[in-house]
Design an enzyme around this catalytic site. Structure first.
Site, PDB file in Angstrom:
ATOM      1  N   ARG A  48       0.800  -1.224   0.000  1.00 32.12           N
ATOM      2  CA  ARG A  48       0.000   0.000   0.000  1.00 32.12           C
ATOM      3  C   ARG A  48       0.836   1.279   0.000  1.00 32.12           C
ATOM      4  O   ARG A  48       0.343   2.324  -0.421  1.00 32.12           O
ATOM      5  CB  ARG A  48      -0.955   0.001   1.201  1.00 32.12           C
ATOM      6  N   ASP A 159     -13.579  11.923   9.773  1.00 33.57           N
ATOM      7  CA  ASP A 159     -12.717  10.820   9.356  1.00 33.57           C
ATOM      8  C   ASP A 159     -11.275  11.238   9.588  1.00 33.57           C
ATOM      9  O   ASP A 159     -10.969  12.431   9.689  1.00 33.57           O
ATOM     10  CB  ASP A 159     -12.940  10.462   7.885  1.00 33.57           C
TER      11      ASP A 159
END
Length: 300
Positions: A48, A159
């Protein structure tokens, strides 16, 4: 920052990550966000984050760690966390919980208002990702509590990731996602794109007006939100934390709930092994238990 030839950056040998360096990344990520990467997640970190190294022209994970651990590299640490977190979501995820809202929680709020309470409903989507969850809540709440009947509806959406918050604020999705939205909600609250926006849909002004977005780290000791909420959605977040961090997050969230407020968690999450401040009342839904002393904590 120095740059290296593309042939060097793309060499598979450059993506080697020693166990020692992986441990340093784990500690940094846990310190920043409370996310607990297990020993088996080293390949996930490599896969990632390697793309970010390519973007920067960084030759190795050693060099990238030196960059990201710099106290001044706040933005880059945020990008690292963006890569680690999974932001999978869709509209009206887990229909059982939306049924609980409509059949159990909303009638209770209506009854309280009928007894002289305020006609105000507040919700918090504490891991809002790209916005599908808070806008799903907005549709459900505005349908049941219309401003034309004197109701005030407010949804705070937060978030950790600036990237997904930007997408959530835009409120724009592929039209393919419309199939997840009940038809009567879709007609009332969504706009279909035309011309250059063909193939897309956009959140309509009614639901956009009641949702506010903010970056928030649930691992922080204090959450920058005011007042209390009738219910909080915090789904599929605790799975990333170790037990101690989970308990702290649940405890902090409880202080932002109304005395009889509800916490909605993901399918694989629970509060029962973490705290006695909640009791199970529905499908991964937990009601706040009043303080045994009779005093109710109220977030300010």
């Amino acid at each position: 920052m120095s740059f290296v030839p593309k042939t060097l950056v793309d060499s598979p040998l450059q993506w080697e990550l020693s166990d020692e360096l992986f441990a340093k990344f784990r500690e940094l990520i846990h310190r920043e966000a409370g996310i607990a990467l297990t020993d088996g997640k080293k390949s996930l970190l490599i896969s990632r984050v390697a793309g970010r190294l390519r973007e920067l022209g960084v030759a190795s994970f050693d060099e990238y760690f030196r960059l990201v651990e710099d106290p001044a590299a706040t933005d880059e640490r945020g990008r690292l966390l963006d890569r680690i977190c999974t932001n999978e979501t869709h509209f009206f995820r887990d229909p059982r919980q939306f049924l609980f809202l409509n059949d159990t929680l909303f009638p209770r709020l209506e009854a309280e208002a009928a007894r002289g309470g305020r006609k105000r409903v507040r919700a918090w989507s504490a891991a809002c990702s790209t916005g599908e969850e808070p806008y799903s809540l907005a549709m459900s709440m505005l349908h049941r509590f219309p401003p034309s009947a004197g109701w005030q509806v407010e949804i705070v959406a937060s978030d950790l990731s600036n990237k997904v918050l930007a997408a959530a604020r835009a409120g724009l999705w592929p039209i393919d996602k419309s199939g997840d939205i009940p038809l009567h909600y879709r007609k009332a609250f969504m706009l279909r794109g035309t011309g250059s926006q063909a193939g897309k849909m956009k959140a309509g002004p009614e639901i956009r007006d009641v949702v506010s977005f903010a970056r928030m780290n649930l691992n922080d000791p204090v959450y920058p939100v005011s007042g209390v909420f009738d219910f909080i959605f915090c789904r599929n977040v605790l799975i990333y934390f170790d037990r101690e961090s989970k308990a702290k997050v649940v405890d902090r969230l409880s202080s932002h709930l109304a005395p009889d407020g509800c916490l909605f968690l993901g399918y694989a999450e629970t509060t029962t092994t973490l705290t006695d401040r909640f009791e199970s009342v529905g499908p991964n839904v937990y009601a706040r238990v009043p303080d045994s002393s009779g005093a109710e904590a109220v977030a300010v």
